[in-house]
Structures are given as structure tokens and as C-alpha cells.
Design a protein around this motif. Sequence first.
Motif: not given
Length: 595
Positions: A8, A21, A23-25, A51, A53, A55
Motif C-alpha cells: 500500500t 493498495h 489492487n486499487t482498493n 471496499e 476499488s 478494477l
Amino acid sequence: MEKHTYATGLIGNCAFLAHIHKNTNVAWLCWPKFDSTFVFGSLLDTERGGEFSILPEGEYTSKQYYIENSNVLCTEVTDERGSYRITDFAPRFYQYERYFRPLMLIRKIEPISGQPRIRVKCAPVCDYGKQKLKLRRGSNHIDYAGCEETIRLTTSIPVSYIVDEQYFQLTEAKYLLLSYGDPLEAALESTAESFLRSTLRYWQTWIKHSAIAGFYQKYVIRSALVLKIHQYEDTGAIIAASTTSLPEYDQSGRNWDYRYCWLRDTYYVLTSLNHIGHFEEMEQYFNYVTNISFSEGEEFRYQPLYGITGKKKLIEKELDYLSGYLDNKPVRIGNQAYEHIQNDIYGQVLISLLPLYTDHRFIFRERKDSDRWVESLLNKIERTLDEKDAGIWEFRNIANIHCYSNLFQWAGCNAAAKMAITIDNKELEARANALKDRAAAHIESCYDPVRKVYTNAAHVPHLDASTLQLIMMNYLDPNSQKAKDHLIALEKELKTDNGLFYRYLYADDFGKPKTTFLICAFWYVEALACVGRLDDAIREFENLMKYCNDLLLFSEDVDENTGSQWGNFPQAYSHVGLMNAAYRIAMKLDKPIFL
């Protein structure tokens, strides 16, 4: 065993902090204050943490980087269809004669190549994941109700796509603005772009006006930016970390809430910021400490830590319904250390604010009641000077006359004497010097003449990395053989083969520590530079640089065998250690300081 690093990046504006993060979250975000409930907390529970995100469908790769010299974070995502960039930031800039730092997270999404298809999922929670929020849609926004205030997502993406969690083609820049309490009442796109430009200008100007030497400058700049956003500007408090319950090592049970203001940690943070020419943080902190000092009268004993608004009772609770980071339990909020006796803190408060009285760029007469304030600190030192305490490492069931505690009582008295000279109070000066001599006697009771080393406490054989500070604080003359012998004894017992450093190696309330404490390794580097072992200091410093993540962010603890990051993250202590060690080496090298 595989190397573990935190994936992150941290953004913030001195009103809130958020972890984004790879992972875009949004993996961690507490609102409305640093120590409030999380509204996104997948860092501690992927099911209950909510969440936010952005994605694509299927597999993808991603990378993160900061826009140079800023706390604006970019995440680039690539899949078989194309690639796109998310720019995340917390607005911060100067307007209307004050800093604008709203509870507002802005996410800009723009295509880079190809024809990416994405899905935006936004599901905030409240009460540490116990409560899901009720969604109400508007024409260009979504309201989430259930927290103290309404959370609003204002967006240029069709609201239906977000509510239905539907994939759509990204053909142009889109904006997401999440706010707590006050909603945006202005044009979204132009406002977001204006805030982005102003925020970048603020951070890049802040760095440009920093006095940073040329030694590992890129790392020092990132550390300075990290430390700056750990100050809660509303009150002046500085927190140890933005997170809670990230374990010191896997399944250790040593999971603590660090979202509070430790008076000790703040001393180190202010020292590192002073080194690069930033003092407004110290003046803001002075107001915070003064409020604590006089809130309970003269007999009030300082706690080791307080809430960011000065709250005293930080009752520790375990949230057993949360799974924890990588299934590490317990998840704790609050910190029982507020009940501890830690007697170094009075000295650290005095030292951290000493420049306000000795640096002629400050006008000490601007601070009211200086005599009373200094006297109140000396009263606290006198009352606790001969007392056993929990020490810097906050032992829960062990009390001793700790060398480190007495060192900072000694140094605090030294600072008080200098303050007394400035305010022309000879009585306070004499009293401070007398207490300083008493503290020195306690320190000497920790000396082992056979091993030529100071132990961690009187009549105790154990060694402790905190006693490296005897050298940095000039209690021991760095040029003396006594200082050099002390350092040799500590490195022989506590240093690992790969340059890391343990706090101590004896059993505490939870058994023997299994990970090294990163700031201790940086203290070791500082001590090496102080005693004149400059080549060793540079080598050891360079070795430590590999323990950051891809964004140059450092954790609290490092596993000596794997190099894995553990503990709360990013840890203010570790970034302080880096800055102070780099400064110490740069001064010895006579490296130019860039203004």
C-alpha cells in the motif's frame, strides 16, 4: 519463507490518512479523525472492511508511484484490453489565510492505452465493520448513511454503473470524490483538477523549502513527506502510525493500536523535521502539550500517550469479530500503555521544544507562562527521578530503573537549564542542574565495568538498543573510549549479520522478540557516525535501504531471515530514524544542504 512487504501507499492532508493498495482498493481510511472507526478497513478484514476499488475484468498487473515530491499517489493498471491510471490524493493547500484540508478523498481515473473496461465498487462501513451503510442514490452522487455524518460519493461516472457494480468502457478521464459530512457543492471536474494542481503545488513547494542534504536525498524527501501527514493539524498532535494491529511478526499476538500521540515519538519526529528546516509542526505541538500540561493542574503526571485531541483514557479493546491482517489476531483498538509509568517523557517534551527558546528565529516571549511551564516539567522530573518505570519498550509486567528513562531525564534537565537562561530565571537553572546530576548518578548505576557497557537498567545484566542514545545525546563523549566500547558491546550482542538490530534479546511479557526493530538499526548508524566510524555508518545505512517497499515506505519491524516487513506501517519511528541517520552522516561528510 517468502519476503513479505506491505503493498500500500499512504496519502493524507493532516486531517486524515488513507492507504491505497496496489489492487486499487482503499484498504484503510479512518474518518473523521486519525483514531476514529475505519470506513474502509480491508487491511484488517477483507469481508467486513468494505471496499473502494477500480478494477478491470480478469487478470491484471499494477504498479504504484508518487508524483515527484508530493503525497499524491498514482496506481497504473494493465490488462489485455489496455491500461489506465488512478491518481489518489487528499486535498491540501493554503487559501483564505489557512490550510484547506477537507475530509475528502479524490480519485481521478484516466485511460493510458487501449480500451480498458473497469468496474468501480464503493461500499464504506462504520463502527469497525459492524455496520454496513445504507445507500441512497442521487443524479450524480450516492449518499451512504449510518455513520455520524453522511458519506457522499460525487462522480462523473454514471451512478447506475457504481450502484450495480457494472463494468464500463473507460474512454476519458473520470472523477470520484468521496467526502465526509460536507458534500461538494461545486463543479466536479474543474474542482478536482484545481484541487490536484493546488495540492501538488503545496507539497512540491514544501519540499523545495526544506533544507535537505545530498546524502540519499530521495529517501529523506519521502520520509519527510510521510512524517508531515502524521500530524493532526487541528490540535498539533503527531501519531506514531496510521494503522492498528499489524503484527510485529506473523501470529505473534503483538498487535497494537498506534493511532495516538506518544510524547516520546513526537520528540524524534520534531527533531527530524527541525533538521530540514520545518518548525511550524513544533509550534503546533507546543499548543497541544501546553493544553495537556495545564488541563489537570500541577500534580498531573504525564501519560506516555494521549488521543489526538488530548483524550486520556484510551481503553484497550479486542475486536474478535475481525479476522485481522493475514489472519493475525487480536485486532485491538485503544492502547493500555496509557496507564503505564514511563519517566523519560518529561525530558523529551522539554528537548523537543527547546529550539523555541534557544533558536533566535523564534521569539520566546510569544509563549505565555514559560516559567510556570518549565517549572511544572521539573516538578514532574523531580517526583519521578527515583521511580521504577515501564521503560521505552512499554513492558507490561516489568518495572526497573531504566537507563534510557534516566538519560532523558538528564537531557531534559539540561534543556530546562538552557531555557531558564533564556527566560532569565536563575533559580530554575540551578534546580535543573541539580536534578541533572541526580539523573546522571542513576545512569552510572547501569554501567558494567567488566563488559564496558551500560545495561538497560540498574543491577540488570541485559543489553538494550535504547542505550545507543547515550552516545547520540552526548551523555557519553562520542570521541571517548567509553562510548566506543559501549557501542562495540551492543553491536556484538544485538546486531544481526545483515545489519539489522534487535531492541533486546531477553524475554518480555510475550516471550523473546523474533523481529528486529528498524529504528534501532538507524540509531546504530547514527552512533557509528558519532564515534567516527563513518565508513561503517554509510555501509550500514545503505544496507537498510532495501527494507522499504516499492514506494520507499518503511515498516516498524523487519524479519532478519527474510527481510519481511512487519508491524504498523508506515511507521513514523522508522522514517524518523532514516532522516536523523542521513542527517548525521551528511554533517560528517560535510555534504551541502540544499535549500
